[in-house]
Design a protein around this motif. Structure first.
Motif, PDB file in Angstrom:
ATOM      1  N   ALA A  93       0.571  -1.357   0.282  1.00 31.50           N
ATOM      2  CA  ALA A  93       0.598  -0.005  -0.154  1.00 31.50           C
ATOM      3  C   ALA A  93       0.768   0.987   0.006  1.00 31.50           C
ATOM      4  O   ALA A  93       2.198   1.256   0.093  1.00 31.50           O
TER       5      ALA A  93
ATOM      6  N   VAL B  86       1.942  -0.612  -4.960  1.00 30.80           N
ATOM      7  CA  VAL B  86       0.394  -1.043  -4.901  1.00 30.80           C
ATOM      8  C   VAL B  86       1.223  -2.098  -6.562  1.00 30.80           C
ATOM      9  O   VAL B  86       2.095  -1.853  -7.430  1.00 30.80           O
TER      10      VAL B  86
ATOM     11  N   GLU C 110      -5.229  -1.577  -1.166  1.00 33.12           N
ATOM     12  CA  GLU C 110      -5.820  -0.571  -1.742  1.00 33.12           C
ATOM     13  C   GLU C 110      -7.516  -0.960  -2.166  1.00 33.12           C
ATOM     14  O   GLU C 110      -7.513  -1.627  -1.975  1.00 33.12           O
TER      15      GLU C 110
END
Length: 156
Positions: free
Chosen positions: A29, A126, A156
C-alpha cells in the motif's frame, strides 16, 4: 480493508505456506496507509519478531565501504533474520533495500531469504496485475517488479 481482516488473511496464508518456493507475504500500500500498525498488531498477537530493517541494516553496514555494502547486504540481512530462529519474521521500514547504491533487487533478495522461513513485510507501493511497484514513477527509488511465486495483500 480492516486490520483484523488483513491479519486473518496473513495467518491463513501462513498455515499453507510451507509448500511454496518463497514463503514471502507482502503487505502493499502507499506510504501512510496503516501497514506499520497492522504489522505491529500481528507482532503483538502472535509474538513474532518485528524488525526495523532500516535501523538494523544501516547499523551493520555503516562501517563498510560502498562496494562491501552491495556485496554483503544479503548476507547481513540473512544474519539479522537468523537471530530469530525459524519463526516467521515481520519486516518494516525496508526503504534501505531500495537504496540505489546497494545495487540489489529488493524483491529478489526478500524472496531468496524467504526460502527457508516465512517473511511478512510491508511494501510502499501498489499492485497492478502481476506487477508490484515501489514508490511512484519519477521517484529515485521507483521500481516495478514481477510477482512470480509471491503472496501480496493489497490494502488499496
Amino acid at each position: 480493508m480492516a486490520s483484523e481482516t488483513i491479519i486473518n488473511r496473513i495467518l491463513d496464508y501462513l498455515e499453507h505456506i510451507e509448500d511454496l518456493t518463497y514463503k514471502l507475504i507482502i503487505i502493499a500500500a502507499p506510504s501512510g496507509s496503516g501497514k506499520t500498525a497492522i504489522i505491529q498488531d500481528l507482532s503483538k498477537t502472535k509474538n513474532y519478531p518485528l524488525i526495523n530493517v532500516n535501523l538494523q541494516l544501516a547499523d551493520r553496514l555503516k562501517d563498510l565501504s560502498k562496494t562491501q555494502r552491495s556485496l554483503r547486504v544479503d548476507q547481513i540481512l540473512g544474519e539479522i533474520l537468523a537471530e530469530h530462529g525459524n519463526t516467521p519474521v515481520l519486516l518494516d521500514n525496508i526503504e534501505i533495500l531500495f537504496d540505489f547504491n546497494l545495487k540489489i533487487n529488493p524483491l529478489s533478495l526478500l524472496q531468496k531469504l524467504s526460502r527457508n522461513r516465512p517473511i511478512i513485510t510491508t511494501w510502499n507501493g501498489v499492485v497492478d496485475g502481476n506487477r508490484l511497484s515501489y514508490a511512484q514513477r519519477g521517484h529515485a527509488e521507483y521500481g516495478n517488479y514481477d510477482l512470480d511465486d509471491t503472496i501480496v495483500i493489497s490494502m488499496e
